[in-house]
Design a protein around this motif. Structure first.
Motif, PDB file in Angstrom:
ATOM      1  N   ALA A 238       0.812  -1.208   0.000  1.00 21.52           N
ATOM      2  CA  ALA A 238       0.000   0.000   0.000  1.00 21.52           C
ATOM      3  C   ALA A 238       0.851   1.267   0.000  1.00 21.52           C
ATOM      4  O   ALA A 238       0.490   2.261  -0.651  1.00 21.52           O
ATOM      5  CB  ALA A 238      -0.944  -0.004   1.208  1.00 21.52           C
ATOM      6  N   ASP A 239       1.984   1.245   0.710  1.00 16.74           N
ATOM      7  CA  ASP A 239       2.821   2.450   0.769  1.00 16.74           C
ATOM      8  C   ASP A 239       3.355   2.813  -0.614  1.00 16.74           C
ATOM      9  O   ASP A 239       3.346   3.987  -1.003  1.00 16.74           O
ATOM     10  CB  ASP A 239       3.984   2.250   1.748  1.00 16.74           C
ATOM     11  CG  ASP A 239       3.523   2.189   3.195  1.00 16.74           C
ATOM     12  OD1 ASP A 239       2.385   2.644   3.466  1.00 16.74           O
ATOM     13  OD2 ASP A 239       4.281   1.692   4.047  1.00 16.74           O
ATOM     14  N   ARG A 240       3.840   1.814  -1.353  1.00 14.92           N
ATOM     15  CA  ARG A 240       4.371   2.110  -2.691  1.00 14.92           C
ATOM     16  C   ARG A 240       3.250   2.536  -3.625  1.00 14.92           C
ATOM     17  O   ARG A 240       3.415   3.443  -4.444  1.00 14.92           O
ATOM     18  CB  ARG A 240       5.106   0.887  -3.251  1.00 14.92           C
ATOM     19  CG  ARG A 240       5.828   1.193  -4.586  1.00 14.92           C
ATOM     20  CD  ARG A 240       6.925   0.175  -4.848  1.00 14.92           C
ATOM     21  NE  ARG A 240       6.399  -1.126  -5.221  1.00 14.92           N
ATOM     22  CZ  ARG A 240       6.191  -1.521  -6.491  1.00 14.92           C
ATOM     23  NH1 ARG A 240       6.451  -0.688  -7.491  1.00 14.92           N
ATOM     24  NH2 ARG A 240       5.737  -2.720  -6.737  1.00 14.92           N
ATOM     25  N   LEU A 241       2.082   1.901  -3.523  1.00 19.13           N
ATOM     26  CA  LEU A 241       0.963   2.292  -4.365  1.00 19.13           C
ATOM     27  C   LEU A 241       0.541   3.731  -4.061  1.00 19.13           C
ATOM     28  O   LEU A 241       0.258   4.513  -4.980  1.00 19.13           O
ATOM     29  CB  LEU A 241      -0.215   1.343  -4.160  1.00 19.13           C
ATOM     30  CG  LEU A 241      -1.483   1.664  -4.976  1.00 19.13           C
ATOM     31  CD1 LEU A 241      -1.170   1.695  -6.467  1.00 19.13           C
ATOM     32  CD2 LEU A 241      -2.583   0.654  -4.669  1.00 19.13           C
ATOM     33  N   ALA A 242       0.523   4.099  -2.773  1.00 20.00           N
ATOM     34  CA  ALA A 242       0.170   5.473  -2.412  1.00 20.00           C
ATOM     35  C   ALA A 242       1.135   6.464  -3.040  1.00 20.00           C
ATOM     36  O   ALA A 242       0.727   7.511  -3.558  1.00 20.00           O
ATOM     37  CB  ALA A 242       0.149   5.618  -0.894  1.00 20.00           C
ATOM     38  N   LEU A 245       0.399   6.770  -6.782  1.00 19.86           N
ATOM     39  CA  LEU A 245      -0.828   7.528  -7.048  1.00 19.86           C
ATOM     40  C   LEU A 245      -0.612   9.020  -6.814  1.00 19.86           C
ATOM     41  O   LEU A 245      -1.047   9.858  -7.604  1.00 19.86           O
ATOM     42  CB  LEU A 245      -1.966   7.011  -6.176  1.00 19.86           C
ATOM     43  CG  LEU A 245      -2.414   5.560  -6.436  1.00 19.86           C
ATOM     44  CD1 LEU A 245      -3.432   5.118  -5.390  1.00 19.86           C
ATOM     45  CD2 LEU A 245      -2.990   5.401  -7.838  1.00 19.86           C
ATOM     46  N   ARG A 246       0.075   9.349  -5.729  1.00 20.35           N
ATOM     47  CA  ARG A 246       0.306  10.769  -5.414  1.00 20.35           C
ATOM     48  C   ARG A 246       1.213  11.442  -6.433  1.00 20.35           C
ATOM     49  O   ARG A 246       1.141  12.657  -6.639  1.00 20.35           O
ATOM     50  CB  ARG A 246       0.899  10.904  -4.011  1.00 20.35           C
ATOM     51  CG  ARG A 246      -0.077  10.543  -2.894  1.00 20.35           C
ATOM     52  CD  ARG A 246       0.549  10.667  -1.527  1.00 20.35           C
ATOM     53  NE  ARG A 246      -0.391  10.300  -0.459  1.00 20.35           N
ATOM     54  CZ  ARG A 246      -0.134   9.425   0.502  1.00 20.35           C
ATOM     55  NH1 ARG A 246       1.068   8.825   0.552  1.00 20.35           N
ATOM     56  NH2 ARG A 246      -1.032   9.152   1.412  1.00 20.35           N
ATOM     57  N   GLY A 247       2.050  10.670  -7.095  1.00 21.83           N
ATOM     58  CA  GLY A 247       2.960  11.243  -8.084  1.00 21.83           C
ATOM     59  C   GLY A 247       2.470  11.120  -9.505  1.00 21.83           C
ATOM     60  O   GLY A 247       3.224  11.370 -10.450  1.00 21.83           O
ATOM     61  N   SER A 248       1.185  10.785  -9.673  1.00 20.10           N
ATOM     62  CA  SER A 248       0.686  10.496 -11.021  1.00 20.10           C
ATOM     63  C   SER A 248       0.391  11.740 -11.844  1.00 20.10           C
ATOM     64  O   SER A 248       0.201  11.649 -13.052  1.00 20.10           O
ATOM     65  CB  SER A 248      -0.589   9.641 -10.922  1.00 20.10           C
ATOM     66  OG  SER A 248      -1.617  10.348 -10.229  1.00 20.10           O
ATOM     67  N   ARG A 249       0.332  12.900 -11.217  1.00 23.84           N
ATOM     68  CA  ARG A 249       0.040  14.139 -11.951  1.00 23.84           C
ATOM     69  C   ARG A 249       1.074  15.201 -11.599  1.00 23.84           C
ATOM     70  O   ARG A 249       0.800  16.119 -10.808  1.00 23.84           O
ATOM     71  CB  ARG A 249      -1.366  14.647 -11.607  1.00 23.84           C
ATOM     72  CG  ARG A 249      -2.483  13.736 -12.075  1.00 23.84           C
ATOM     73  CD  ARG A 249      -3.826  14.263 -11.634  1.00 23.84           C
ATOM     74  NE  ARG A 249      -4.921  13.371 -12.017  1.00 23.84           N
ATOM     75  CZ  ARG A 249      -6.137  13.458 -11.498  1.00 23.84           C
ATOM     76  NH1 ARG A 249      -6.422  14.383 -10.600  1.00 23.84           N
ATOM     77  NH2 ARG A 249      -7.075  12.619 -11.899  1.00 23.84           N
ATOM     78  N   PRO A 250       2.282  15.108 -12.166  1.00 25.71           N
ATOM     79  CA  PRO A 250       3.340  16.056 -11.815  1.00 25.71           C
ATOM     80  C   PRO A 250       3.002  17.489 -12.191  1.00 25.71           C
ATOM     81  O   PRO A 250       3.535  18.439 -11.596  1.00 25.71           O
ATOM     82  CB  PRO A 250       4.550  15.534 -12.595  1.00 25.71           C
ATOM     83  CG  PRO A 250       3.981  14.696 -13.695  1.00 25.71           C
ATOM     84  CD  PRO A 250       2.728  14.107 -13.135  1.00 25.71           C
ATOM     85  N   VAL A 275      -6.843   4.073 -11.176  1.00 21.63           N
ATOM     86  CA  VAL A 275      -6.049   3.441 -10.123  1.00 21.63           C
ATOM     87  C   VAL A 275      -5.498   2.107 -10.611  1.00 21.63           C
ATOM     88  O   VAL A 275      -4.311   1.798 -10.414  1.00 21.63           O
ATOM     89  CB  VAL A 275      -6.905   3.248  -8.852  1.00 21.63           C
ATOM     90  CG1 VAL A 275      -6.136   2.413  -7.811  1.00 21.63           C
ATOM     91  CG2 VAL A 275      -7.302   4.596  -8.260  1.00 21.63           C
ATOM     92  N   ALA A 276      -6.344   1.309 -11.261  1.00 19.16           N
ATOM     93  CA  ALA A 276      -5.914  -0.001 -11.755  1.00 19.16           C
ATOM     94  C   ALA A 276      -4.806   0.138 -12.794  1.00 19.16           C
ATOM     95  O   ALA A 276      -3.820  -0.616 -12.776  1.00 19.16           O
ATOM     96  CB  ALA A 276      -7.103  -0.755 -12.341  1.00 19.16           C
ATOM     97  N   ALA A 281       0.835  -0.465 -14.341  1.00 22.46           N
ATOM     98  CA  ALA A 281       2.010   0.114 -14.997  1.00 22.46           C
ATOM     99  C   ALA A 281       3.242   0.063 -14.106  1.00 22.46           C
ATOM    100  O   ALA A 281       4.373  -0.042 -14.600  1.00 22.46           O
ATOM    101  CB  ALA A 281       1.716   1.552 -15.404  1.00 22.46           C
ATOM    102  N   HIS A 282       3.039   0.145 -12.793  1.00 20.19           N
ATOM    103  CA  HIS A 282       4.164   0.125 -11.850  1.00 20.19           C
ATOM    104  C   HIS A 282       4.300  -1.234 -11.152  1.00 20.19           C
ATOM    105  O   HIS A 282       5.061  -1.358 -10.191  1.00 20.19           O
ATOM    106  CB  HIS A 282       3.998   1.237 -10.806  1.00 20.19           C
ATOM    107  CG  HIS A 282       4.173   2.614 -11.371  1.00 20.19           C
ATOM    108  ND1 HIS A 282       3.176   3.269 -12.068  1.00 20.19           N
ATOM    109  CD2 HIS A 282       5.245   3.454 -11.364  1.00 20.19           C
ATOM    110  CE1 HIS A 282       3.616   4.457 -12.441  1.00 20.19           C
ATOM    111  NE2 HIS A 282       4.868   4.595 -12.032  1.00 20.19           N
ATOM    112  N   GLN A 283       3.562  -2.211 -11.643  1.00 19.23           N
ATOM    113  CA  GLN A 283       3.639  -3.578 -11.130  1.00 19.23           C
ATOM    114  C   GLN A 283       3.416  -3.648  -9.616  1.00 19.23           C
ATOM    115  O   GLN A 283       4.120  -4.352  -8.892  1.00 19.23           O
ATOM    116  CB  GLN A 283       4.986  -4.212 -11.511  1.00 19.23           C
ATOM    117  CG  GLN A 283       5.182  -4.334 -13.018  1.00 19.23           C
ATOM    118  CD  GLN A 283       6.472  -5.029 -13.390  1.00 19.23           C
ATOM    119  OE1 GLN A 283       7.472  -4.953 -12.673  1.00 19.23           O
ATOM    120  NE2 GLN A 283       6.466  -5.736 -14.524  1.00 19.23           N
TER     121      GLN A 283
END
Length: 310
Positions: A238-242, A245-250, A275-276, A281-283
Motif C-alpha cells: 500500500a505504501d508504494r501504491l500510495a 498515485l500521489r505522483g501520477s500528476r506532476p 487506479v488499476a 504500470a508500476h507492477q
C-alpha cells in the motif's frame, strides 16, 4: 437547481427569507429555497427541524412571522383555484372512520366542484378499487396513505406537497409510490416530499433541500452535493501504491490518498480504472478495488450533525 420560469402549468415553489416564531421558539429561521417542476425534491431534516411548519406555511395553514412562501408566484390564499394547483398530504389519519373510501373522495370532490366520477378514477389510479366500499376505519396505514394521495389529486394539481408519504408502506407499496411520483414529475409537476426513510428517498428524489433547526444547510441535486465517488483499494504494498498515485500528476493537482489501515487506501481524484492502470504500470499488486459512493444517509448525517453546523 436550474432556474425555471414559474407559470400555472409549470409552477415552482419559492420560499424567501421565511421565518416562523412561536413565542420565544423559532421554528423556521430566514429560510430561502426554490423547488422546480419536473423533478422530485426531498425535503429533509431531523425531527423538529421545521419541515412540517414550512409545508403548512406553503399551504396557508400557518401564518409566517416574516418572509414569503409562494406557488407559481402567489401565496396559497391568492391562488384562483387552490385544489387545481396544489395537492397536499400531511396526515394519514384525516378520514371519518365511518365513511367508505368512495364516500370520502366524493365529499372532497363536491367541495372542490369535481364530478363523482373523479373519485372512481382516482380509486382505480391508486389501486383502491377493491377497497372502495370499505370503511376507512378498517384501512391499514398504507391504504390510508394511498387514499390521502387520491384526495390530494382530486383537482389534478401541478404541485404536490407530501409529508412522510411512505409511512406504513410495505416494499411493494414503496416501489409503487416511487414509480408513481416519478411519473408525476415526468409530466412537469412540482413534487416536494418530506421523509425520514433516507434509503427509500435516495431512490426517489433528484434534488434535496436540507434544513436543521429551521435553517437551510444545503439545496441542489443530491448527487452533486454528495461529491464524486472515492476508490477503495487493497494492496499488500500500500505504501508504494500510495506514492505512485500521489505522483501520477506532476503538472496538476495530485489525487488525495488516505491510508485506512490493513493495506487499504481511499483515493479521491482518480476513478477505479485510473487506479488499476497506474498499479499495473508500476507492477504494484492490487487485491481489491471498489468504487465508494456517498449515500444520501451519509450526506444527511454529514450536513445535520452538530459539528458540521457549528
Amino acid at each position: 437547481m436550474a432556474s425555471v420560469t414559474a407559470t400555472d402549468d409549470r409552477p415552482a415553489i419559492e420560499v424567501s427569507h421565511l421565518t416562523k416564531r412561536y413565542g420565544t421558539v423559532t421554528a423556521v429561521r430566514d429560510l430561502t429555497f426554490t423547488v422546480e417542476p419536473g423533478v422530485v425534491t426531498g425535503f429533509l431534516g431531523p425531527n423538529g427541524a421545521g419541515k412540517t411548519t414550512t409545508m403548512r406555511m406553503l399551504t396557508g395553514l400557518v401564518t409566517p412571522t416574516s418572509g414569503t412562501a409562494t406557488i407559481a408566484g402567489r401565496p396559497y390564499g391568492q391562488l384562483r383555484n387552490p385544489s387545481r394547483t396544489v395537492g397536499a398530504v400531511f396526515d394519514a389519519s384525516a378520514f371519518h372512520p365511518g365513511h367508505t373510501a368512495r364516500d370520502h373522495l366524493r365529499v372532497y370532490a363536491a367541495m372542490g366542484g369535481y364530478p363523482d366520477s373523479r373519485a372512481d378514477d382516482l380509486l382505480s389510479l391508486l389501486g383502491l378499487t377493491e377497497a372502495a366500499d370499505r370503511r376507512t376505519g378498517t384501512f391499514s396505514t398504507g391504504m390510508r396513505q394511498r387514499l390521502n394521495l387520491a384526495t390530494a389529486l382530486l383537482g389534478d394539481p401541478r404541485v404536490l406537497l407530501l409529508d412522510e408519504p411512505s409511512n406504513g408502506l410495505d416494499p411493494e407499496g414503496m416501489l409503487w409510490l416511487r414509480g408513481f411520483l416519478r411519473r408525476l414529475a415526468g409530466e412537469g409537476r412540482t413534487v416536494l416530499v418530506s421523509s425520514h426513510v433516507l434509503s427509500e428517498i435516495q431512490q426517489l428524489v433528484d434534488d434535496v433541500v436540507v434544513i436543521r433547526r429551521g435553517e437551510l444547510v444545503a439545496a441542489g441535486p443530491w448527487s452533486r452535493l454528495a461529491g464524486p465517488p472515492a476508490v477503495l483499494v487493497l494492496s499488500p504494498d500500500a505504501d508504494r501504491l500510495a506514492a505512485v498515485l500521489r505522483g501520477s500528476r506532476p503538472d496538476g493537482d495530485p489525487p488525495r490518498v488516505d491510508a485506512t489501515g490493513d493495506g487499504r487506501l481511499r483515493v479521491h481524484g482518480l476513478d477505479a480504472a485510473g487506479v488499476a492502470d497506474l498499479a499495473a504500470a508500476h507492477q504494484v499488486p492490487v487485491h481489491e478495488l471498489v468504487t465508494e459512493t456517498t449515500s444520501l444517509e451519509q450526506l444527511f448525517l454529514h450536513l445535520t450533525t452538530e459539528r458540521t453546523a457549528s
